[in-house]
Design a protein around this motif. Structure first.
Motif, PDB file in Angstrom:
ATOM      1  N   ARG A 169       0.827  -1.213   0.000  1.00 36.42           N
ATOM      2  CA  ARG A 169       0.000   0.000   0.000  1.00 36.42           C
ATOM      3  C   ARG A 169       0.861   1.264   0.000  1.00 36.42           C
ATOM      4  O   ARG A 169       0.516   2.256  -0.646  1.00 36.42           O
ATOM      5  CB  ARG A 169      -0.930  -0.020   1.220  1.00 36.42           C
ATOM      6  N   ASP A 170       1.993   1.233   0.715  1.00 32.02           N
ATOM      7  CA  ASP A 170       2.893   2.391   0.731  1.00 32.02           C
ATOM      8  C   ASP A 170       3.476   2.643  -0.655  1.00 32.02           C
ATOM      9  O   ASP A 170       3.551   3.783  -1.123  1.00 32.02           O
ATOM     10  CB  ASP A 170       4.033   2.160   1.733  1.00 32.02           C
ATOM     11  N   PHE A 171       3.891   1.553  -1.319  1.00 36.00           N
ATOM     12  CA  PHE A 171       4.434   1.674  -2.663  1.00 36.00           C
ATOM     13  C   PHE A 171       3.370   2.167  -3.640  1.00 36.00           C
ATOM     14  O   PHE A 171       3.620   3.052  -4.466  1.00 36.00           O
ATOM     15  CB  PHE A 171       4.981   0.318  -3.114  1.00 36.00           C
ATOM     16  N   ALA A 172       2.159   1.610  -3.528  1.00 31.10           N
ATOM     17  CA  ALA A 172       1.080   2.000  -4.438  1.00 31.10           C
ATOM     18  C   ALA A 172       0.729   3.470  -4.271  1.00 31.10           C
ATOM     19  O   ALA A 172       0.431   4.169  -5.255  1.00 31.10           O
ATOM     20  CB  ALA A 172      -0.149   1.122  -4.204  1.00 31.10           C
ATOM     21  N   SER A 173       0.765   3.959  -3.029  1.00 28.08           N
ATOM     22  CA  SER A 173       0.458   5.372  -2.796  1.00 28.08           C
ATOM     23  C   SER A 173       1.490   6.274  -3.455  1.00 28.08           C
ATOM     24  O   SER A 173       1.140   7.253  -4.138  1.00 28.08           O
ATOM     25  CB  SER A 173       0.403   5.643  -1.288  1.00 28.08           C
ATOM     26  N   SER A 174       2.780   5.955  -3.272  1.00 27.36           N
ATOM     27  CA  SER A 174       3.831   6.756  -3.907  1.00 27.36           C
ATOM     28  C   SER A 174       3.730   6.685  -5.428  1.00 27.36           C
ATOM     29  O   SER A 174       3.895   7.693  -6.127  1.00 27.36           O
ATOM     30  CB  SER A 174       5.210   6.260  -3.456  1.00 27.36           C
ATOM     31  N   LEU A 175       3.438   5.492  -5.937  1.00 21.48           N
ATOM     32  CA  LEU A 175       3.329   5.318  -7.385  1.00 21.48           C
ATOM     33  C   LEU A 175       2.163   6.113  -7.952  1.00 21.48           C
ATOM     34  O   LEU A 175       2.279   6.761  -9.003  1.00 21.48           O
ATOM     35  CB  LEU A 175       3.164   3.831  -7.707  1.00 21.48           C
ATOM     36  N   SER A 176       1.030   6.102  -7.250  1.00 21.79           N
ATOM     37  CA  SER A 176      -0.137   6.834  -7.751  1.00 21.79           C
ATOM     38  C   SER A 176       0.126   8.336  -7.800  1.00 21.79           C
ATOM     39  O   SER A 176      -0.373   9.027  -8.691  1.00 21.79           O
ATOM     40  CB  SER A 176      -1.364   6.532  -6.888  1.00 21.79           C
ATOM     41  N   THR A 230     -10.318   5.414 -19.708  1.00 21.75           N
ATOM     42  CA  THR A 230      -9.667   6.725 -19.881  1.00 21.75           C
ATOM     43  C   THR A 230      -9.620   7.510 -18.574  1.00 21.75           C
ATOM     44  O   THR A 230      -9.079   8.612 -18.546  1.00 21.75           O
ATOM     45  CB  THR A 230     -10.409   7.559 -20.946  1.00 21.75           C
ATOM     46  N   GLN A 231     -10.162   6.942 -17.499  1.00 28.32           N
ATOM     47  CA  GLN A 231     -10.101   7.639 -16.216  1.00 28.32           C
ATOM     48  C   GLN A 231      -8.658   7.731 -15.732  1.00 28.32           C
ATOM     49  O   GLN A 231      -7.872   6.804 -15.889  1.00 28.32           O
ATOM     50  CB  GLN A 231     -10.959   6.912 -15.171  1.00 28.32           C
ATOM     51  N   LYS A 232      -8.343   8.863 -15.126  1.00 27.56           N
ATOM     52  CA  LYS A 232      -6.966   9.122 -14.707  1.00 27.56           C
ATOM     53  C   LYS A 232      -6.697   8.540 -13.314  1.00 27.56           C
ATOM     54  O   LYS A 232      -7.574   8.480 -12.458  1.00 27.56           O
ATOM     55  CB  LYS A 232      -6.703  10.633 -14.671  1.00 27.56           C
ATOM     56  N   VAL A 233      -5.461   8.148 -13.125  1.00 24.38           N
ATOM     57  CA  VAL A 233      -5.015   7.719 -11.802  1.00 24.38           C
ATOM     58  C   VAL A 233      -4.931   8.941 -10.905  1.00 24.38           C
ATOM     59  O   VAL A 233      -4.408   9.983 -11.306  1.00 24.38           O
ATOM     60  CB  VAL A 233      -3.626   7.029 -11.901  1.00 24.38           C
ATOM     61  N   ARG A 234      -5.441   8.799  -9.699  1.00 22.89           N
ATOM     62  CA  ARG A 234      -5.418   9.900  -8.739  1.00 22.89           C
ATOM     63  C   ARG A 234      -4.764   9.419  -7.449  1.00 22.89           C
ATOM     64  O   ARG A 234      -5.014   8.314  -6.989  1.00 22.89           O
ATOM     65  CB  ARG A 234      -6.836  10.407  -8.440  1.00 22.89           C
ATOM     66  N   TRP A 235      -3.928  10.292  -6.891  1.00 24.30           N
ATOM     67  CA  TRP A 235      -3.267   9.959  -5.634  1.00 24.30           C
ATOM     68  C   TRP A 235      -4.281   9.908  -4.504  1.00 24.30           C
ATOM     69  O   TRP A 235      -5.131  10.758  -4.382  1.00 24.30           O
ATOM     70  CB  TRP A 235      -2.207  11.018  -5.336  1.00 24.30           C
ATOM     71  N   GLY A 236      -4.189   8.908  -3.705  1.00 29.43           N
ATOM     72  CA  GLY A 236      -5.079   8.777  -2.562  1.00 29.43           C
ATOM     73  C   GLY A 236      -4.644   7.585  -1.737  1.00 29.43           C
ATOM     74  O   GLY A 236      -3.488   7.179  -1.752  1.00 29.43           O
ATOM     75  N   ASP A 237      -5.589   6.999  -1.020  1.00 24.26           N
ATOM     76  CA  ASP A 237      -5.321   5.807  -0.224  1.00 24.26           C
ATOM     77  C   ASP A 237      -5.723   4.611  -1.059  1.00 24.26           C
ATOM     78  O   ASP A 237      -6.905   4.286  -1.153  1.00 24.26           O
ATOM     79  CB  ASP A 237      -6.129   5.856   1.079  1.00 24.26           C
ATOM     80  N   PRO A 238      -4.772   3.895  -1.702  1.00 22.53           N
ATOM     81  CA  PRO A 238      -5.119   2.810  -2.605  1.00 22.53           C
ATOM     82  C   PRO A 238      -5.902   1.705  -1.900  1.00 22.53           C
ATOM     83  O   PRO A 238      -5.592   1.313  -0.784  1.00 22.53           O
ATOM     84  CB  PRO A 238      -3.744   2.290  -3.060  1.00 22.53           C
ATOM     85  N   GLY A 239      -6.889   1.194  -2.624  1.00 24.65           N
ATOM     86  CA  GLY A 239      -7.663   0.080  -2.098  1.00 24.65           C
ATOM     87  C   GLY A 239      -8.633   0.481  -1.016  1.00 24.65           C
ATOM     88  O   GLY A 239      -9.193  -0.370  -0.363  1.00 24.65           O
TER      89      GLY A 239
END
Length: 242
Positions: free
Chosen positions: A79-86, A233-242
């Motif tokens: 989850r930490d990695f996914a958050s930084s990636l997003s 086509t929806q964009k990735v948005r930074w947040g709390d993944p999952g």
């Protein structure tokens, strides 16, 4: 914080990580008291605290409050990695289609590696997950169990980067994909493909696992794009993944 102090705080954070590994500290272990750390790293209190806050954001430590509190070793999670990636992907204007294309690129090789390297424990976990997937084929739990099967396959590859990236991608796309879901026909098709992938992994047939997984992920991407072009086509948005 001025650039010079920020750089120093990062250097201290890196030194703390090195010491955690050098001293073989485990999750739950407490780091030294603040005064000891100030002497060890020869920095000002503000710089040390900035370094610790950075490590907390990365999931490396937890800062506990109150008497007997302080920095406690943790372990960064997917989850930490996914958050930084997003966060990075948002600034790159990345959409769901790009993540689907990435999955198409890595999933077949991941399955092939799993066929070559999966342990008996991996095979048992995959078999149990597939059995659960069959039971969930007509329930709302199908998508989540499906993602868990792919996660297990990634970690069974023997290459932790496959497992990490696969699990992170699922966290990033989870909410978007759940808006759509799979039809009964698509679920049945995915079950058939996954059964072939699992059988190939059991037989240590890397080419077969790669071929069946390639067919599966390509078909899944085409299904999502055809059923809901606006979704991909929806964009990735930074947040709390999952």
């Amino acid at each position: 914080m001025p650039a010079g102090k920020a750089k120093r705080a990062l250097q201290v954070a890196q030194a703390i990580v090195s010491d955690i590994q050098l001293n073989a500290r485990e999750a739950g272990d407490r780091l030294p008291q603040e005064e000891d750390m100030l002497a060890r790293y020869e920095v000002a209190r503000a710089t040390l605290r900035e370094a610790l806050r950075f490590l907390e954001l990365q999931g490396v430590i937890q800062l506990q409050l109150g008497r007997g509190g302080g920095p406690v070793v943790s372990r960064p999670q997917t989850r930490d990695f996914a958050s930084s990636l997003s966060l990075i992907l948002q600034f790159m204007d990345t959409d769901l289609r790009a993540l689907l294309e990435l999955r198409e690129a890595i999933a077949p090789d991941m399955a092939a590696k799993a066929a070559a390297r999966a342990t008996n424990a991996d095979l048992a976990a995959l078999s149990d997950c597939y059995a659960q997937l069959e039971r969930d084929r007509e329930t709302a739990g199908f998508e989540e169990t499906n993602r868990r099967f792919h996660d297990l396959l990634g970690w069974a590859s023997g290459n932790p980067t496959f497992g990490l990236l696969t699990s992170a991608l699922h966290l990033l796309t989870r909410d978007l994909a759940m808006e759509l879901g799979y039809s009964a026909q698509e679920r049945a098709g995915q079950l058939r493909c996954l059964a072939r992938v699992l059988n190939a992994v059991r037989l240590r047939d890397a080419d077969g696992a790669r071929r069946h997984m390639e067919r599966l992920v390509k078909g899944s991407s085409e299904y999502l794009a055809a059923r809901s072009p606006e979704l991909v086509t929806q964009k990735v948005r930074w947040g709390d993944p999952g």
